[in-house]
Design a protein around this motif. Structure first.
Motif, PDB file in Angstrom:
ATOM      1  N   VAL A   1     -26.147  10.232  15.007  1.00 47.43           N
ATOM      2  CA  VAL A   1     -26.723   8.983  14.493  1.00 47.43           C
ATOM      3  C   VAL A   1     -26.745   7.926  15.593  1.00 47.43           C
ATOM      4  O   VAL A   1     -27.724   7.195  15.767  1.00 47.43           O
ATOM      5  N   ASN A   2     -25.664   7.884  16.370  1.00 50.29           N
ATOM      6  CA  ASN A   2     -25.578   6.868  17.412  1.00 50.29           C
ATOM      7  C   ASN A   2     -26.608   7.074  18.515  1.00 50.29           C
ATOM      8  O   ASN A   2     -27.159   6.118  19.040  1.00 50.29           O
ATOM      9  N   ILE A   3     -26.844   8.332  18.857  1.00 50.48           N
ATOM     10  CA  ILE A   3     -27.857   8.603  19.896  1.00 50.48           C
ATOM     11  C   ILE A   3     -29.222   8.149  19.398  1.00 50.48           C
ATOM     12  O   ILE A   3     -29.986   7.486  20.121  1.00 50.48           O
ATOM     13  N   ASN A   4     -29.526   8.450  18.141  1.00 53.66           N
ATOM     14  CA  ASN A   4     -30.815   8.016  17.599  1.00 53.66           C
ATOM     15  C   ASN A   4     -30.914   6.497  17.571  1.00 53.66           C
ATOM     16  O   ASN A   4     -31.968   5.924  17.840  1.00 53.66           O
ATOM     17  N   ASN A   5     -29.801   5.842  17.242  1.00 53.31           N
ATOM     18  CA  ASN A   5     -29.815   4.372  17.233  1.00 53.31           C
ATOM     19  C   ASN A   5     -29.983   3.808  18.635  1.00 53.31           C
ATOM     20  O   ASN A   5     -30.672   2.821  18.840  1.00 53.31           O
TER      21      ASN A   5
ATOM     22  N   ALA B   1     -35.491  14.417  22.859  1.00 53.90           N
ATOM     23  CA  ALA B   1     -36.599  15.332  23.168  1.00 53.90           C
ATOM     24  C   ALA B   1     -36.069  16.732  23.478  1.00 53.90           C
ATOM     25  O   ALA B   1     -36.632  17.740  23.029  1.00 53.90           O
ATOM     26  N   ALA B   2     -34.970  16.784  24.234  1.00 53.07           N
ATOM     27  CA  ALA B   2     -34.424  18.088  24.630  1.00 53.07           C
ATOM     28  C   ALA B   2     -33.898  18.838  23.406  1.00 53.07           C
ATOM     29  O   ALA B   2     -34.078  20.051  23.276  1.00 53.07           O
ATOM     30  N   ARG B   3     -33.276  18.095  22.484  1.00 53.09           N
ATOM     31  CA  ARG B   3     -32.770  18.755  21.273  1.00 53.09           C
ATOM     32  C   ARG B   3     -33.928  19.301  20.446  1.00 53.09           C
ATOM     33  O   ARG B   3     -33.849  20.412  19.913  1.00 53.09           O
ATOM     34  N   ALA B   4     -34.980  18.501  20.350  1.00 45.24           N
ATOM     35  CA  ALA B   4     -36.135  18.966  19.570  1.00 45.24           C
ATOM     36  C   ALA B   4     -36.716  20.216  20.209  1.00 45.24           C
ATOM     37  O   ALA B   4     -37.079  21.173  19.508  1.00 45.24           O
TER      38      ALA B   4
ATOM     39  N   ILE C   1     -29.817  16.829  29.378  1.00 44.88           N
ATOM     40  CA  ILE C   1     -29.978  18.238  28.999  1.00 44.88           C
ATOM     41  C   ILE C   1     -28.632  18.833  28.606  1.00 44.88           C
ATOM     42  O   ILE C   1     -28.509  19.535  27.603  1.00 44.88           O
ATOM     43  N   ALA C   2     -27.597  18.502  29.393  1.00 44.47           N
ATOM     44  CA  ALA C   2     -26.270  19.023  29.082  1.00 44.47           C
ATOM     45  C   ALA C   2     -25.833  18.570  27.693  1.00 44.47           C
ATOM     46  O   ALA C   2     -25.346  19.369  26.881  1.00 44.47           O
ATOM     47  N   ALA C   3     -26.029  17.279  27.416  1.00 41.76           N
ATOM     48  CA  ALA C   3     -25.623  16.755  26.113  1.00 41.76           C
ATOM     49  C   ALA C   3     -26.416  17.435  25.003  1.00 41.76           C
ATOM     50  O   ALA C   3     -25.854  17.807  23.970  1.00 41.76           O
ATOM     51  N   ALA C   4     -27.711  17.614  25.241  1.00 44.19           N
ATOM     52  CA  ALA C   4     -28.554  18.205  24.199  1.00 44.19           C
ATOM     53  C   ALA C   4     -28.141  19.648  23.938  1.00 44.19           C
ATOM     54  O   ALA C   4     -28.006  20.066  22.781  1.00 44.19           O
ATOM     55  N   ILE C   5     -27.891  20.421  25.005  1.00 41.26           N
ATOM     56  CA  ILE C   5     -27.502  21.828  24.827  1.00 41.26           C
ATOM     57  C   ILE C   5     -26.188  21.916  24.055  1.00 41.26           C
ATOM     58  O   ILE C   5     -26.048  22.680  23.106  1.00 41.26           O
TER      59      ILE C   5
ATOM     60  N   LEU D   1     -37.187  28.781  27.611  1.00 36.13           N
ATOM     61  CA  LEU D   1     -38.296  28.588  26.680  1.00 36.13           C
ATOM     62  C   LEU D   1     -38.430  27.118  26.267  1.00 36.13           C
ATOM     63  O   LEU D   1     -39.497  26.674  25.858  1.00 36.13           O
ATOM     64  N   ALA D   2     -37.328  26.385  26.371  1.00 35.40           N
ATOM     65  CA  ALA D   2     -37.360  24.988  25.928  1.00 35.40           C
ATOM     66  C   ALA D   2     -37.752  24.033  27.051  1.00 35.40           C
ATOM     67  O   ALA D   2     -38.052  22.868  26.805  1.00 35.40           O
TER      68      ALA D   2
END
Lengths: 346, 491
Positions: B313-317, B363-366, B292-296, B397-398
């Motif tokens: 890109v690296n997180i998605n990979n 997921a958290a970013r989305a 969550i911290a990284a996403a925020i 809200l997220a």
């Protein structure tokens, strides 16, 4: 934000515990020996009141690598092996300070070639199996050609005219190594041209008997022997290669194919008459014996009559037990903790 | 003109209809596959939730059980003797061994627990259930052989000649291998020669009297003796037990209450369940705050530049990296460098945390992105700081979206085996883990290990364990769906 990040990273660091003195035996190694060693571990845990040893199933090679990685609490105390330790592995052991290794031979495992109960009885020779499964076989002039045999009757007119289809373990399996050595190599040596090749070019010869067909006649069915048994039930024409204990447990579904006229039974494997069998070993690290509690008692449980004796619980689990004189030898080695020397390793 | 057009329209409609059928067909095929898979597992696994026990009458002899140390008492001997006393005729060593084979190695465990909990029982005589072995259990579940019992209709004469018995009389249709029970014994038919029937003793009859209709019966077993795990003698004994009513079938609570064992009838899932919980707890504690911290930070605070692009890109990979790679990483970093104990939930949890971290971040970013910018802008407009706007308005809200993503990530962590192989969690562990540093294994690993054992009874256990794992995963997904439905807001 910063504080939160700092807090979580601190949390992660403090979660690293101090290494406590280990009071639980750790065993790694072969998945073939795993069903037997786990049974001994459980009996030992129940009888001694100590913690039941942890038995990992890593495969023979992986187990020996872990075992030989050094001496100390974070290395295993025993390793299971479905073949004897190799010279290179032993040297690796010594290099890492694991100098005192005790080799305990615990019994045999037969490799059976079997097919569905619904199929007609069948007998094969090692040479025929080699002709059916090797990638390249010698033709009439002794020249190596890609295996042309499609039906069993192509090999020998007396065999049934059914498609050659054999389900067996993948190359990562110790069972596959043993099968190649015990059946394919022996079968290959029956050809004069290949026997000569062995003398002239041992490497090339090894390639011939180690290479299995890749055109669908030999099907790699995975490490799980139960799967092979299930597939055999579905396909009466197929043959399967798996451990004898699975044949014994599934006698209602599959039956044995005799090899060189000998059927795989408990008696023929124990007497050595059935040649497609291999010894099973447990290696102990003697340097740990006085450090890790319970190792001596565990060894004593393993070699006790109620475990590896003819009527012992390991025989119930499918282990083919050692005949009298070999059992004596094993007991003598295990009781005296006689260490393996470089000369004793092939 | 109009004709051509209507033709064209009809074609389009037909194409649309066809597409609908294709879609429905695909759905039906998928549903059938799923149905087949689940019903196959359920049918195989269901019997493993039950066990058979024989009720025996035991006297807890104070000579065998010391009241001061009841734990060390010879309960095995007490239960075995009581069980054997049901068959006074079985005296030879082989017979005693065959009888012992019907009882579980842990048959006395229940009695031991009872007496340890209540030492006043020492010296008393009581009826206790003794667990049967996996082979006997499978027999009573009908998974060893089919059995038909036919009551004898005619009169039977039995004569003994040496080792053999000759049966004459009105026997009806007979086949080789059938077992005739008469005069307290059991005879297996070996040869049929016209009207004379030659048989051998499975259990020697007590007398050679004539048996009239109703005094004898016949057992027909569908599987040959050599092909099953219980022999004819054991079958006759077990049928005696069944008809005397001492066999009871009950729910196998020990499947959930005990750790792993090499005896199929004793093996349970508790160790693996506790191991799974401990491991996933570690993974959750670590991955959730970090994720969550990284996403925020990435979504709300980080500047948009090359570096954050590369990170994204690296997180998605990372989310697509094969899980065994994380195992190798865990071995190198957590075990070899940090010196964490092998096979322990703490190490497994760290590895699984790395595995689910990218999923949670994505997921958290989305979820954060889905909160409309007007919320942030309104908060900033009334004078809130960026941090206040994010933590007090956007994040709440997220949260439902983040939780849904986290739970799906956890479901993945629950089902992983490959990364745990490298850190020693693919292992036989009989003791139920007590803490984060004890040796432990997890549910999917337990399934894998059981599936590879030769005993038939373990195949049923494997299917039952798969059912348990599926229930856990369904539960997690249900929670995720519930949270989404309950708290989801649309703008």
């Amino acid at each position: 934000m910063k504080r939160l990040l700092l807090a979580t990273s601190l949390l992660a660091l403090t979660a690293v515990p101090a290494l406590a003195a280990r009071d639980q035996i750790r065993i790694v190694g072969s998945s073939t020996v795993y069903p037997f060693t786990t049974a001994v571990a459980e009996a030992f845990g129940k009888a001694s009141g100590m913690k039941t040893p942890v038995v990992e199933s890593t495969g023979t090679g992986g187990g020996i690598k872990l075992f030989c990685s050094g001496v100390g609490e974070d290395t295993p105390d025993f390793t299971n092996a479905s073949r004897a330790i190799k010279k290179s592995e032993f040297e690796d052991c010594v290099k890492n300070g694991v100098t005192d290794v005790v080799e305990i031979k615990v019994g045999f495992d037969g490799l059976s070639v079997a097919h569905s109960k619904d199929a007609k009885d069948l007998g094969l020779t090692k040479q025929q199996i080699f002709q059916a499964l090797a990638k390249e076989i010698p033709d009439k002039d002794g020249k190596l050609v890609a295996n042309p045999n499609k039906l069993w009757s192509d090999i020998d007119a007396s065999l049934p005219a059914t498609k050659i289809e054999v389900l067996g373990p993948p190359p990562t399996s110790g069972t596959r190594d043993s099968f190649a050595e015990l059946v394919m190599e022996a079968g290959a040596l029956k050809f004069e041209s290949l026997a000569e090749l062995k003398k002239s070019d041992a490497k090339a010869f090894e390639k011939v008997w180690k290479s299995m067909r890749e055109d669908g006649a030999y099907v790699e069915a995975g490490e799980n022997d139960n799967l092979i048994v299930q597939k055999l039930q579905a396909n009466p024409d197929a043959l399967g290669i798996f451990g004898f204990s699975f044949l014994e447990q599934n006698a209602a579904a599959v039956k044995d194919v005799s090899i060189d006229g000998v059927e795989a039974t408990y008696e023929t494997i124990a007497s050595g008459e059935y040649k497609v069998a291999r010894p099973l070993f447990v290696y102990a690290k003697k340097q740990h014996v006085d450090v890790i509690p319970g190792m001596k008692e565990f060894i004593a449980e393993y070699i006790s009559d109620k475990a590896i004796g003819e009527d012992g619980y390991l025989a119930d689990k499918g282990l083919v037990t050692l005949p009298g004189d070999q059992a004596e030898k094993t007991r003598a080695i295990a009781e005296a903790l006689t260490v393996l020397t470089a000369d004793g390793v092939k | 003109m109009t004709e051509i057009r209507s033709d064209f329209v009809a074609k389009r409609y037909a194409a649309e209809r066809r597409f609908k059928y294709y879609g429905a067909g695909a759905l039906v095929i998928t549903a059938l596959f799923l149905l087949f898979l689940i019903s196959d597992i359920a049918i195989k696994g269901f019997p493993a939730f039950f066990e058979h026990r024989a009720t025996v009458e035991v006297t807890i002899d104070p000579a065998k059980v010391d009241a001061a140390k009841p734990q060390a008492g010879d309960f095995d001997g007490i239960v075995k003797d009581a069980f054997r006393s049901l068959f006074p005729a079985a005296k030879s060593r082989a017979d005693r061994k065959a009888l012992g084979g019907l009882l579980s190695q842990g048959a006395a465990d229940d009695l031991r627990d009872m007496v340890v909990a209540n030492p006043a029982l020492i010296g008393q005589t009581l009826k206790v259930p003794a667990l049967l072995s996996d082979d006997a259990d499978l027999y009573f579940k009908g998974m060893q052989t089919g059995l038909k019992i036919t009551a004898g209709a005619g009169t039977l004469q039995i004569a003994q000649s040496g080792e053999e018995y000759v049966i004459t009389g009105d026997t009806g249709d007979l086949r080789e291998g059938q077992i005739i029970r008469a005069n307290g014994g059991a005879l297996r038919i070996t040869k049929l020669e016209g009207s004379t029937v030659v048989a051998e003793a499975v259990l020697a009859p007590e007398t050679l009297n004539t048996a009239v209709a109703g005094q004898w019966d016949m057992l027909t077993l569908s599987v040959k003796e050599a092909e099953r795990r219980v022999n004819d003698k054991q079958v006759v004994w077990m049928e005696q037990l069944r008809s005397s009513g001492v066999i009871e079938k009950s729910i196998a609570w020990r499947f959930f209450n005990s750790g792993d064992s090499r005896e199929a009838e004793l093996a349970g899932l508790k160790g693996a369940l506790v191991g799974s919980l401990l491991t996933v707890a570690v993974a959750l504690l670590l991955a959730l705050p970090l994720g969550i911290a990284a996403a925020i930070y990435l979504e709300q605070f980080a500047p948009k530049n090359k570096l954050t692009d590369i990170i994204e890109v690296n997180i998605n990979n990372l989310a697509a990296v094969p899980s065994i790679i994380f195992g190798l990483l865990g071995l190198a970093v957590f075990l070899n460098f940090f010196g964490l104990p092998r096979s322990a939930p703490v190490a497994g949890g760290l590895v699984l945390a790395l595995l689910v971290l990218p999923t949670i971040i994505i997921a958290a970013r989305a979820a954060l992105k889905a909160v409309p910018p007007s919320i942030t802008e309104a908060a900033l407009g009334v004078g809130a700081s960026k941090q206040q706007a994010v933590f007090q308005h956007v994040l709440p809200l997220a949260i439902p979206g983040i939780l849904t993503g986290t739970i799906l990530g956890l479901a993945r962590a629950f089902g992983e085996t490959a990364p745990l192989l490298m850190i020693g969690m693919v292992a036989f562990i009989a003791d139920v883990p007590q803490g984060f540093e004890d040796a432990a294994t997890v549910l999917p690993v337990q399934i894998y290990l059981w599936s590879d054992l030769p005993e038939i009874a373990f195949q049923s256990k494997t299917a039952a364990a798969i059912l348990v794992l599926m229930v856990v995963l369904f539960g997690l997904n249900a929670i995720a769906i519930y949270l989404r439905k309950r708290f989801e807001r649309r703008w």
